[in-house]
Scaffold this motif. Structure first.
Motif, PDB file in Angstrom:
ATOM      1  N   GLU A  91      13.274   1.892  10.762  1.00 21.28           N
ATOM      2  CA  GLU A  91      12.966   2.730   9.601  1.00 21.28           C
ATOM      3  C   GLU A  91      11.449   2.750   9.414  1.00 21.28           C
ATOM      4  OE1 GLU A  91      16.888   0.633   8.868  1.00 21.28           O
ATOM      5  OE2 GLU A  91      14.858  -0.213   8.667  1.00 21.28           O
ATOM      6  N   ALA A  92      10.850   3.922   9.535  1.00 12.95           N
ATOM      7  CA  ALA A  92       9.409   4.058   9.314  1.00 12.95           C
ATOM      8  C   ALA A  92       9.148   4.049   7.810  1.00 12.95           C
ATOM      9  CB  ALA A  92       8.896   5.351   9.932  1.00 12.95           C
ATOM     10  N   SER A  93       8.182   3.244   7.383  1.00 10.11           N
ATOM     11  CA  SER A  93       7.952   3.074   5.945  1.00 10.11           C
ATOM     12  C   SER A  93       6.823   3.938   5.391  1.00 10.11           C
ATOM     13  CB  SER A  93       7.659   1.601   5.636  1.00 10.11           C
ATOM     14  OG  SER A  93       6.533   1.154   6.377  1.00 10.11           O
ATOM     15  N   THR A  94       6.051   4.588   6.274  1.00 16.25           N
ATOM     16  CA  THR A  94       4.983   5.478   5.827  1.00 16.25           C
ATOM     17  C   THR A  94       4.878   6.659   6.802  1.00 16.25           C
ATOM     18  OG1 THR A  94       3.209   4.466   7.141  1.00 16.25           O
ATOM     19  CG2 THR A  94       3.645   3.496   4.955  1.00 16.25           C
ATOM     20  N   PRO A  95       4.304   7.785   6.368  1.00 10.47           N
ATOM     21  CA  PRO A  95       4.092   8.900   7.303  1.00 10.47           C
ATOM     22  C   PRO A  95       3.229   8.500   8.500  1.00 10.47           C
ATOM     23  CG  PRO A  95       3.876   9.661   5.043  1.00 10.47           C
ATOM     24  CD  PRO A  95       3.980   8.152   4.983  1.00 10.47           C
ATOM     25  N   ARG A  96       2.239   7.647   8.284  1.00  8.35           N
ATOM     26  CA  ARG A  96       1.384   7.208   9.399  1.00  8.35           C
ATOM     27  C   ARG A  96       2.202   6.434  10.429  1.00  8.35           C
ATOM     28  NH1 ARG A  96      -4.107   3.438   9.037  1.00  8.35           N
ATOM     29  NH2 ARG A  96      -4.465   3.346  11.273  1.00  8.35           N
ATOM     30  N   ASN A  97       3.060   5.531   9.944  1.00  3.38           N
ATOM     31  CA  ASN A  97       3.902   4.776  10.869  1.00  3.38           C
ATOM     32  C   ASN A  97       4.841   5.703  11.629  1.00  3.38           C
ATOM     33  OD1 ASN A  97       2.706   2.455   9.931  1.00  3.38           O
ATOM     34  ND2 ASN A  97       4.439   1.816   8.676  1.00  3.38           N
ATOM     35  N   ASP A 110      12.720   3.410  -8.168  1.00  2.00           N
ATOM     36  CA  ASP A 110      11.539   2.963  -8.911  1.00  2.00           C
ATOM     37  C   ASP A 110      10.236   3.285  -8.177  1.00  2.00           C
ATOM     38  OD1 ASP A 110      13.223   1.879 -10.898  1.00  2.00           O
ATOM     39  OD2 ASP A 110      13.409   0.018  -9.767  1.00  2.00           O
ATOM     40  N   ASN A 111      10.143   4.535  -7.699  1.00  2.00           N
ATOM     41  CA  ASN A 111       8.939   4.995  -6.991  1.00  2.00           C
ATOM     42  C   ASN A 111       8.634   4.179  -5.745  1.00  2.00           C
ATOM     43  OD1 ASN A 111       8.284   7.108  -8.852  1.00  2.00           O
ATOM     44  ND2 ASN A 111       7.623   5.511 -10.287  1.00  2.00           N
ATOM     45  N   GLY A 112       9.676   3.680  -5.104  1.00  2.03           N
ATOM     46  CA  GLY A 112       9.504   2.917  -3.877  1.00  2.03           C
ATOM     47  C   GLY A 112       9.211   3.813  -2.695  1.00  2.03           C
ATOM     48  N   PRO A 113       8.890   3.220  -1.560  1.00  4.32           N
ATOM     49  CA  PRO A 113       8.622   4.021  -0.361  1.00  4.32           C
ATOM     50  C   PRO A 113       9.872   4.750   0.110  1.00  4.32           C
ATOM     51  CG  PRO A 113       8.705   1.692   0.172  1.00  4.32           C
ATOM     52  CD  PRO A 113       8.753   1.775  -1.314  1.00  4.32           C
TER      53      PRO A 113
END
Length: 198
Positions: free
Chosen positions: A152-158, A178-181
């Motif tokens: 699971e990629a946690s950011t667009p960069r990843n 809660d506004n999590g990734p």
């Protein structure tokens, strides 16, 4: 050995005898990763709490040869990754509802077929963008052999990094509350006939 930006990396499993020396750098690398930062939102206690939450699982990973690390020319850990087989999970302590939320949300989306699970990967803050992540991915892909790989990629960069290494989006994203990734499941079909050795 991998080289980029003047840095040379040696990528290999961390040895059980190295646990005490790799624990601190691993905690530093993982503590401000997107999911860890959401699990422990207080920056003042994040590093200590991350160590408390993950020390047992990191020890289990090292003992099982599942913590693959990139070391610099001085043999200091600069990046680490956890590669698990299939549906297997590392032990995780109780006591954090957000961590339980992450585990439940991601476990529900794991593929049923046998695979390698890249559960997390991070580099020390000062070593990011120097190629350690790519070195870890090349090693893990090579040693996955005929098994596909899920993460699971946690950011667009990843996500962009994983796309460059042959991963594809695997179903819709997983938004944490809660506004999590927003985690993007990704899948890399096997492309090698070598034997799985992790």
């Amino acid at each position: 050995m991998r080289e980029r930006g003047g840095m040379t990396f040696t990528v290999r499993p961390a040895e059980p005898s190295e646990f005490d020396s790799v624990l601190g750098p691993c905690v530093t690398a993982f503590a401000d990763e997107a999911v860890s930062a959401w699990v422990v939102p207080d920056p003042s206690s994040r590093r200590a709490r991350t160590r408390e939450l993950f020390e047992t699982s990191l020890r289990a990973a090292v003992d099982a040869g599942q913590l693959i690390a990139a070391f610099d020319a001085d043999d200091s850990l600069v990046a680490a990754s956890l590669w698990l087989r299939g549906e297997g999970a590392l032990p995780v302590p109780d006591g954090n509802d957000r961590l339980a939320t992450v585990i439940a949300a991601t476990a529900a989306r794991h593929p049923r077929e046998p695979h390698v699970y890249l559960s997390s990967m991070a580099a020390l803050p000062e070593c990011r963008g120097l190629g350690a992540g790519s070195a870890l991915l090349r090693y893990g892909i090579q040693h996955a052999g005929e098994l596909p790989i899920y993460l699971e990629a946690s950011t667009p960069r990843n996500r962009k990094l994983y796309l460059r290494h042959g991963f594809e989006d695997h179903g819709p994203p997983i938004p944490l509350p809660d506004n999590g990734p927003v985690l993007q499941p990704m899948w890399r079909p096997h492309r090698s006939k070598s034997v799985f050795r992790l």
